[in-house]
Design a protein around this motif. Structure first.
Motif, short mmCIF file in Angstrom:
data_model
loop_
_atom_site.label_atom_id
_atom_site.label_comp_id
_atom_site.label_asym_id
_atom_site.label_seq_id
_atom_site.Cartn_x
_atom_site.Cartn_y
_atom_site.Cartn_z
N UNK A 53 0.85 -1.20 0.00
CA UNK A 53 0.00 0.00 0.00
C UNK A 53 0.88 1.24 0.00
N UNK A 54 0.98 1.91 -1.14
CA UNK A 54 1.90 3.05 -1.26
C UNK A 54 1.13 4.34 -1.53
N UNK A 107 3.05 -4.02 3.36
CA UNK A 107 4.20 -3.12 3.22
C UNK A 107 3.58 -1.78 2.90
N UNK A 108 3.81 -0.76 3.71
CA UNK A 108 3.12 0.51 3.51
C UNK A 108 4.08 1.69 3.42
N UNK A 109 3.89 2.52 2.41
CA UNK A 109 4.62 3.79 2.28
C UNK A 109 3.60 4.89 2.54
N UNK A 130 7.59 1.05 4.60
CA UNK A 130 8.29 1.24 3.32
C UNK A 130 8.67 2.69 3.10
N UNK A 131 8.66 3.50 4.13
CA UNK A 131 9.04 4.92 4.21
C UNK A 131 7.89 5.70 4.83
N UNK A 138 13.98 -0.05 5.75
CA UNK A 138 14.49 -1.03 4.77
C UNK A 138 15.66 -0.44 3.97
N UNK A 139 15.68 0.88 3.84
CA UNK A 139 16.79 1.52 3.12
C UNK A 139 18.11 1.32 3.86
N UNK A 140 18.09 1.49 5.15
CA UNK A 140 19.34 1.46 5.91
C UNK A 140 19.89 0.03 5.98
#
Ligand code: CP
Ligand code: NVA
Length: 335
Positions: A53-54, A107-109, A130-131, A138-140
């Motif tokens: 879900x973004x 997974x949610x942005x 997801x941000x 997840x980026x780091x």
């Protein structure tokens, strides 16, 4: 079963050092297995669904998530802001209860970090951040795997990928990271993650650009426990002194488009260049990182496309690290 409270992944701030290292080593195992065909895939998520879900755009996180889910044998269902508007057409609470009753993970942005917290509170399945405007966990993970690989192989693109002889706890501690840029979600995630693995961090942000107080307190406690340096300055040259790694990100994050002109003016002198590294006295073999997407304002082409730049391996590692998170939360059910 879905009646137990699921574990979520909202920020690396919530992980123990051991959990963080486990995610890194699992990412490397999955990368070796999947990319270099070392063993037959298990497909442990056959028949499982992940709702993606973004509310904001994404290239890397979306491609990483959907391709990782496919590799693990599961299905991902992309729900963009045109399909479902988190908290717009329906309350977040209702959306969260409904979607989580039908899928195995979300997974949610999101925009505000409170949205990911509401999802986590109401969902009966694991929520992966997801941000948000506060954190980008997840980026780091991908950044740390890229740094480990670089230290381990001494190259950003090893021709052959063999099982690692060294654990990330042997390659990461002691590194000095310099952040030159905005006090945003990426810096805040770095602040809570890096001290945990023994990495020193100095951040230069312009006056008026400061991190959230609660994040600062978590980061300071972590740095104290691990004996790492955590320092802030308004002087990019001071930040890059003795740095092994220089990191930046866009000066205009998603949702800040209206502040663009003001920000471009206030970040004057913050562009990462070979000259800045030299003037500030970075280590001779310093490397560059950026989560992408990148604009030339914050880093020039010479650095961005140089041999020092880890940005593309870093981006690829989004896939292997998200795969490890999915494998942990949806298969093992714990991080
Ligand atoms: N780094 C990152 O999260 O990229 P995307 O916004 O393209 O997913
Ligand atoms: N700080 C950026 C990161 C993008 C991956 C943003 O939030 O837009």
């Amino acid at each position: 079963t879905k009646t137990e409270k699921p574990q979520h992944f909202i920020s690396t701030a919530d992980l123990t050092k051991e959990q963080l290292y486990n995610l890194l080593t699992r990412s490397i195992e999955l990368k070796v297995e999947a990319k270099y065909n070392v063993s037959t895939p298990v497909r442990p998520l056959t028949g499982k669904t992940l709702a993606v879900m973004f509310s904001k755009r994404s290239t890397r996180t979306r491609v990483a998530t959907e391709s990782a889910m496919a590799y693990l044998g599961g299905h991902s269902m992309f729900l963009g802001s045109q399909d479902i508007q988190l908290g717009v057409n329906e309350s977040l609470l209702d959306t969260s209860r409904v979607v989580s009753s039908m899928v195995d993970g979300i997974m949610a942005r999101v925009n505000g970090h409170d949205e990911i917290e509401t999802l986590a509170k109401e969902s009966s399945v694991p929520i992966i951040n997801a941000l948000s405007d506060k954190y980008h966990p997840t980026q780091i993970l991908a950044d740390l795997v890229a740094l480990h690989e670089y230290r381990h192989h001494g190259s950003i693109n090893p021709a052959e990928y063999t099982a690692h002889q060294q654990h990330p706890s042997e390659t990461l501690p002691g590194l000095k990271v310099a952040w030159v840029g905005d006090a945003n979600n990426i810096l805040q995630e770095l602040m809570v993650a890096l001290p945990k693995v023994g990495i020193h961090l100095t951040a230069a942000c312009p006056e008026g650009y400061t991190c959230q107080q609660d994040v600062l307190e978590i980061a300071q406690a972590e740095a104290k426990r691990e004996g790492t340096t955590l320092a802030f300055t308004h002087d990019p040259e001071e930040a890059v002194k003795d740095a092994d790694v220089i990191v930046t990100d866009t000066w205009v994050s998603m949702g800040q488009e209206e502040e663009k002109a003001k920000r471009l003016a206030e970040f004057k002198g913050y562009q990462v260049t070979m000259d800045l590294a030299k003037r500030g006295g970075a280590k001779p073999d310093w490397v560059f990182m950026h989560c992408l997407p990148r604009k030339p304002e914050e880093v020039d082409d010479e650095v961005f496309y140089s041999d020092r730049s880890l940005v593309f391996p870093e981006a690829e590692n989004r896939k292997w690290t998200i795969m490890a998170v999915l494998d942990s939360l949806l298969v093992k059910k714990s991080l």
